[in-house]
Design a protein around this motif. Sequence first.
Motif, PDB file in Angstrom:
ATOM      1  N   GLY A   5       0.807  -1.204   0.000  1.00 11.33           N
ATOM      2  CA  GLY A   5       0.000   0.000   0.000  1.00 11.33           C
ATOM      3  C   GLY A   5       0.838   1.251   0.000  1.00 11.33           C
ATOM      4  N   PHE A   6       0.206   2.352   0.364  1.00 17.49           N
ATOM      5  CA  PHE A   6       0.895   3.638   0.410  1.00 17.49           C
ATOM      6  C   PHE A   6       0.608   4.333   1.734  1.00 17.49           C
ATOM      7  CE2 PHE A   6      -3.192   4.699  -1.685  1.00 17.49           C
ATOM      8  CZ  PHE A   6      -3.668   5.670  -0.812  1.00 17.49           C
ATOM      9  N   GLY A  21      -3.374   3.496   2.562  1.00  9.76           N
ATOM     10  CA  GLY A  21      -4.311   2.969   1.582  1.00  9.76           C
ATOM     11  C   GLY A  21      -3.626   2.062   0.595  1.00  9.76           C
ATOM     12  N   ALA A  22      -4.326   1.720  -0.453  1.00 10.05           N
ATOM     13  CA  ALA A  22      -3.807   0.853  -1.499  1.00 10.05           C
ATOM     14  C   ALA A  22      -4.187   1.423  -2.851  1.00 10.05           C
ATOM     15  CB  ALA A  22      -4.359  -0.566  -1.347  1.00 10.05           C
ATOM     16  N   ALA A  23      -3.303   1.249  -3.838  1.00 13.21           N
ATOM     17  CA  ALA A  23      -3.557   1.762  -5.173  1.00 13.21           C
ATOM     18  C   ALA A  23      -4.864   1.197  -5.705  1.00 13.21           C
ATOM     19  CB  ALA A  23      -2.402   1.389  -6.101  1.00 13.21           C
ATOM     20  N   GLY A  24      -5.696   2.067  -6.243  1.00 10.46           N
ATOM     21  CA  GLY A  24      -6.978   1.657  -6.774  1.00 10.46           C
ATOM     22  C   GLY A  24      -8.087   1.579  -5.750  1.00 10.46           C
ATOM     23  N   LEU A  69       4.288  -1.269   2.771  1.00 12.66           N
ATOM     24  CA  LEU A  69       4.166   0.062   2.190  1.00 12.66           C
ATOM     25  C   LEU A  69       5.170   0.218   1.056  1.00 12.66           C
ATOM     26  CD1 LEU A  69       3.790   2.096   5.504  1.00 12.66           C
ATOM     27  CD2 LEU A  69       2.003   1.656   3.806  1.00 12.66           C
ATOM     28  N   GLU A  70       4.650   0.316  -0.147  1.00 11.45           N
ATOM     29  CA  GLU A  70       5.486   0.500  -1.316  1.00 11.45           C
ATOM     30  C   GLU A  70       5.932   1.949  -1.456  1.00 11.45           C
ATOM     31  OE1 GLU A  70       7.416   0.115  -5.042  1.00 11.45           O
ATOM     32  OE2 GLU A  70       6.857  -1.379  -3.539  1.00 11.45           O
ATOM     33  N   ALA A  71       5.049   2.884  -1.138  1.00  8.47           N
ATOM     34  CA  ALA A  71       5.301   4.301  -1.388  1.00  8.47           C
ATOM     35  C   ALA A  71       4.852   5.142  -0.206  1.00  8.47           C
ATOM     36  CB  ALA A  71       4.574   4.756  -2.657  1.00  8.47           C
TER      37      ALA A  71
END
Length: 335
Positions: A5-6, A21-24, A69-71
Amino acid sequence: MTGPGFLAVDSGGSGLRVAVGAAGRGPLARGASGEPVRTGARGIDPGHLMEQLVPMARSLCAEAGVEGLEAAVVGAAGLASLGDALRAELPGALGRALGVRRVVLAADAVTAYVGALGARPGAVIAAGTGVIAVGTDLTGWRRADGWGHLLGDCGGGAWIGRAGLEAALRAHDGREGGSARLLASAEDLFGPAAGLPGRLYPRTDRPAVLASFAPRVGACAADGDPVAVAVLRAAARHMAGSAAAVCPAAGERVVGLTGGLFRMGAVLLGPLDEELAERLPGVRRITAEGDPLHGAVRIAEDLAAGSFTLPGDEKLLCATGPAGEDVTRAADVRT
């Protein structure tokens, strides 16, 4: 579990506001702290920010069902002038503590811009205790004002409050340019006018104290007090001038407004619309779509999805990838 997520962060004068959150899927969990990040000899303190952020981020990840967390996007008040330590240390610290691979550090004026207008050309006036205007043509950024209550922030809440209190003291002294209505309002809020310097000057939170009088100036203007009306007209003139300085010359002229000062309503927005029309013929003033945290979320979603396109800037916006490299397009800012 949703997968990687981010993390989106808005760091300001009232503390941290955080979303995971998460992309999309957008933001899935939110939290806040009531303690502002400390500022010291090195500027904004990255260690103090991490002390607050890491446990909150881990808790929100668990709440949201986010595996990692990717970003991360951190929008911080004061980043442009006080953010050297944050820029040097925070990307690595976020990677070590939370596994974040891509990090964007942005001035809160930039996240306010993206929250208000999204990733499109235009200008945004962000007005609260202080005021700053930021504009972009999507190849670079421009800023105007935001220099603090001693050197600028012209038209912001502290500026309006100070001007109102000056008019109150003029009435107290019997000098020209005073307002008996503002004097009565000032004494109602702060006590006898003669004691105001002693109550104000020793305070370390002077901008906030000055800004606390801005709504009283607005109320007096709404009641027709000519001095208060003139103060708000001057504030609008300053803000419009800053917007004109940063608004792209080509294309549709769009100006977004964001920040608590605009809750003052028509007594400020009326003269501001007139001043904007004079300086930027054909301008379209729009209501902000969202606040700075919303802007940080928008940037984080783009970063996580690999669709980040905003121009970089040494002071206002920098992004690092997995190996620590700068992944933004080089761009200059004019101040």
